[in-house]
Write a protein that holds these residues in place. Structure first.
Motif, mmCIF file in Angstrom:
data_model
loop_
_atom_site.group_PDB
_atom_site.id
_atom_site.type_symbol
_atom_site.label_atom_id
_atom_site.label_comp_id
_atom_site.label_asym_id
_atom_site.label_seq_id
_atom_site.Cartn_x
_atom_site.Cartn_y
_atom_site.Cartn_z
ATOM 1 N N PRO A 1 0.938 -1.286 0.031
ATOM 2 C CA PRO A 1 0.058 0.149 0.011
ATOM 3 C C PRO A 1 0.955 1.146 0.019
ATOM 4 O O PRO A 1 1.919 1.400 0.567
ATOM 5 C CB PRO A 1 -0.804 -0.104 1.325
ATOM 6 N N PRO A 2 0.423 2.431 -0.564
ATOM 7 C CA PRO A 2 -0.910 2.441 -1.371
ATOM 8 C C PRO A 2 -0.945 1.714 -2.787
ATOM 9 O O PRO A 2 -0.237 1.572 -3.246
ATOM 10 C CB PRO A 2 -1.226 3.943 -1.598
ATOM 11 N N LEU A 3 -2.074 1.018 -2.652
ATOM 12 C CA LEU A 3 -2.301 0.083 -3.890
ATOM 13 C C LEU A 3 -2.852 0.766 -5.010
ATOM 14 O O LEU A 3 -3.364 1.967 -4.986
ATOM 15 C CB LEU A 3 -3.263 -0.847 -3.396
ATOM 16 N N LYS A 4 -2.596 0.159 -6.473
ATOM 17 C CA LYS A 4 -3.379 0.403 -7.470
ATOM 18 C C LYS A 4 -4.871 0.271 -7.206
ATOM 19 O O LYS A 4 -5.167 -0.936 -6.677
ATOM 20 C CB LYS A 4 -2.704 -0.023 -8.790
ATOM 21 N N LEU A 5 -5.911 0.952 -8.037
ATOM 22 C CA LEU A 5 -7.181 0.649 -7.835
ATOM 23 C C LEU A 5 -7.148 -0.749 -8.237
ATOM 24 O O LEU A 5 -8.160 -1.698 -7.962
ATOM 25 C CB LEU A 5 -8.066 1.409 -8.515
ATOM 26 N N SER A 6 -6.685 -1.288 -9.376
ATOM 27 C CA SER A 6 -6.538 -2.398 -10.088
ATOM 28 C C SER A 6 -6.137 -3.619 -9.100
ATOM 29 O O SER A 6 -6.537 -4.901 -9.340
ATOM 30 C CB SER A 6 -6.191 -2.559 -11.466
ATOM 31 N N ASP A 7 -5.419 -3.260 -7.987
ATOM 32 C CA ASP A 7 -5.022 -4.341 -7.026
ATOM 33 C C ASP A 7 -6.232 -4.955 -6.259
ATOM 34 O O ASP A 7 -5.916 -6.039 -5.700
ATOM 35 C CB ASP A 7 -4.097 -3.918 -6.122
ATOM 36 N N PHE A 8 -7.112 -3.957 -6.069
ATOM 37 C CA PHE A 8 -8.304 -4.671 -5.358
ATOM 38 C C PHE A 8 -9.142 -5.400 -6.324
ATOM 39 O O PHE A 8 -10.166 -5.176 -6.829
ATOM 40 C CB PHE A 8 -9.235 -3.501 -4.912
ATOM 41 N N ARG A 9 -8.919 -6.772 -6.103
ATOM 42 C CA ARG A 9 -9.469 -7.360 -7.225
ATOM 43 C C ARG A 9 -10.420 -8.577 -6.287
ATOM 44 O O ARG A 9 -10.138 -9.029 -5.531
ATOM 45 C CB ARG A 9 -8.362 -8.673 -7.763
ATOM 46 N N MET A 10 -11.604 -8.613 -7.322
ATOM 47 C CA MET A 10 -12.605 -9.660 -6.602
ATOM 48 C C MET A 10 -12.576 -11.102 -6.937
ATOM 49 O O MET A 10 -12.257 -11.345 -7.982
ATOM 50 C CB MET A 10 -14.036 -9.231 -7.226
ATOM 51 N N ASP A 11 -12.732 -11.670 -5.842
ATOM 52 C CA ASP A 11 -12.673 -13.374 -6.019
ATOM 53 C C ASP A 11 -14.277 -13.668 -5.924
ATOM 54 O O ASP A 11 -14.663 -14.339 -6.922
ATOM 55 C CB ASP A 11 -11.970 -14.048 -4.930
ATOM 56 N N CYS A 12 -15.019 -13.113 -4.964
ATOM 57 C CA CYS A 12 -16.372 -13.432 -5.193
ATOM 58 C C CYS A 12 -17.166 -12.284 -4.385
ATOM 59 O O CYS A 12 -16.887 -11.432 -3.649
ATOM 60 C CB CYS A 12 -16.556 -14.984 -4.405
ATOM 61 N N MET A 13 -18.378 -12.333 -4.473
ATOM 62 C CA MET A 13 -19.290 -11.363 -4.058
ATOM 63 C C MET A 13 -20.374 -11.810 -3.094
ATOM 64 O O MET A 13 -21.192 -13.015 -3.125
ATOM 65 C CB MET A 13 -20.150 -10.838 -5.117
ATOM 66 N N TYR A 14 -20.627 -11.240 -1.977
ATOM 67 C CA TYR A 14 -21.675 -11.646 -0.914
ATOM 68 C C TYR A 14 -22.987 -10.613 -0.538
ATOM 69 O O TYR A 14 -22.673 -9.531 -1.016
ATOM 70 C CB TYR A 14 -21.058 -11.710 0.303
#
Ligand SMILES: [Zn+2]
Length: 276
Positions: free
Chosen positions: A146-159
């Motif tokens: 951090p600080p991370l790029k926005l594209s580093d916040f990657r989704m695996d699944c959604m709840y």
């Protein structure tokens, strides 16, 4: 006995539920970093803004680890004392931000747990597609500094979540599929799908009221008046469309003549009273 649960919209997909002086947050995102960071740079979350608008909280639920749902969660854990619940990717991202294992719980659909007065049930969700794809998905980069790029916040699944306290329930439901949807007093949905898309969910959940969130442009900072987000392109519709909440509400009332829909004001606390 405390009165009903209080609901507060925090902008974007952020929600605060309060009952008996305890608070549970979902996807708080107040930093609202500028759009250019989609392509360039590594934005810092705005800790000061989070502390200005939020009070200590017991719990924070993460629907999925995209930046507009997760970026401010480290602040909420570190400075407001919350324990975070989310997917495996969410947990790795929080650890990378220095949050300790003791403050992170990895959860899966079918789990349920109690946090103070709040009973939480976890369901699977489904992310909206933008021009046919879900952006920022898959394995996390090996290096997360951090600080991370926005594209580093990657989704695996959604709840999706149902939160109950004091005999009332709020369902934050993220998929047009009614499969597995429980009944709830209040249904919280986002404006990214058409009102008609929610028909079978509404039939199953039978909410007394519906609250519309995540329609605002979360690249626009909080000090500016809220404005609608550009809607994801859909086949057979004009390319440039805005997620106008009032247009959505008009469509909702036509689709569900009995249905009550609320467009909350940002940071305004409203009491949920299922008897009303
Ligand atoms: Zn997302």
């Amino acid at each position: 006995m405390p009165d009903g649960m209080n609901f507060r919209w925090l902008g974007a997909a952020g929600v605060e539920l309060e009952y008996g002086g305890e608070r549970l947050l979902v996807d708080p995102y107040l930093s609202r970093v500028p759009f250019r960071y989609i392509f360039f740079g590594r934005p810092h979350p705005n800790r000061e803004l989070v502390l200005r608008h939020l009070s200590p909280a017991r719990t924070v639920l993460i629907t999925h680890p995209h930046f507009d749902h997760l970026m401010d969660v480290p602040t909420v854990c570190r400075d407001l004392g919350a324990t975070a619940y989310g997917s495996s990717n969410a947990s790795v991202l929080l650890l990378a931000h220095g949050i300790s294992y003791s403050k992170i719980q990895i959860i899966h659909p079918g789990n349920n747990f109690q946090e103070g007065p709040f009973s939480v049930e976890v369901f699977s969700g489904e992310h909206n597609r933008i021009a046919g794809i879900i952006p920022h998905t898959g394995r996390l980069p090996k290096q997360l500094n951090p600080p991370l790029k926005l594209s580093d916040f990657r989704m695996d699944c959604m709840y999706s979540y149902r939160v109950s306290a004091g005999g009332q329930s709020v369902l934050l439901w993220n998929t047009p599929s009614p499969e597995g949807a429980p009944a709830a007093d209040v249904l919280v949905i986002t404006a990214s799908r058409r009102p008609e898309a929610w028909r079978s969910v509404v039939a199953k959940v039978k909410p007394k009221a519906v609250i519309l969130i995540h329609w605002d442009d979360f690249f626009s900072p909080l000090e500016r008046p809220l404005r609608p987000m550009l809607a994801p392109p859909r086949l057979g519709e004009r390319l440039i469309r805005w997620m106008d909440p009032h247009e959505f509400a008009r469509g909702w009332v036509t689709t569900f003549p009995e249905g009550r829909i609320y467009i909350p004001d940002i940071f305004q606390s409203v009491e949920i009273n299922s008897n009303r």
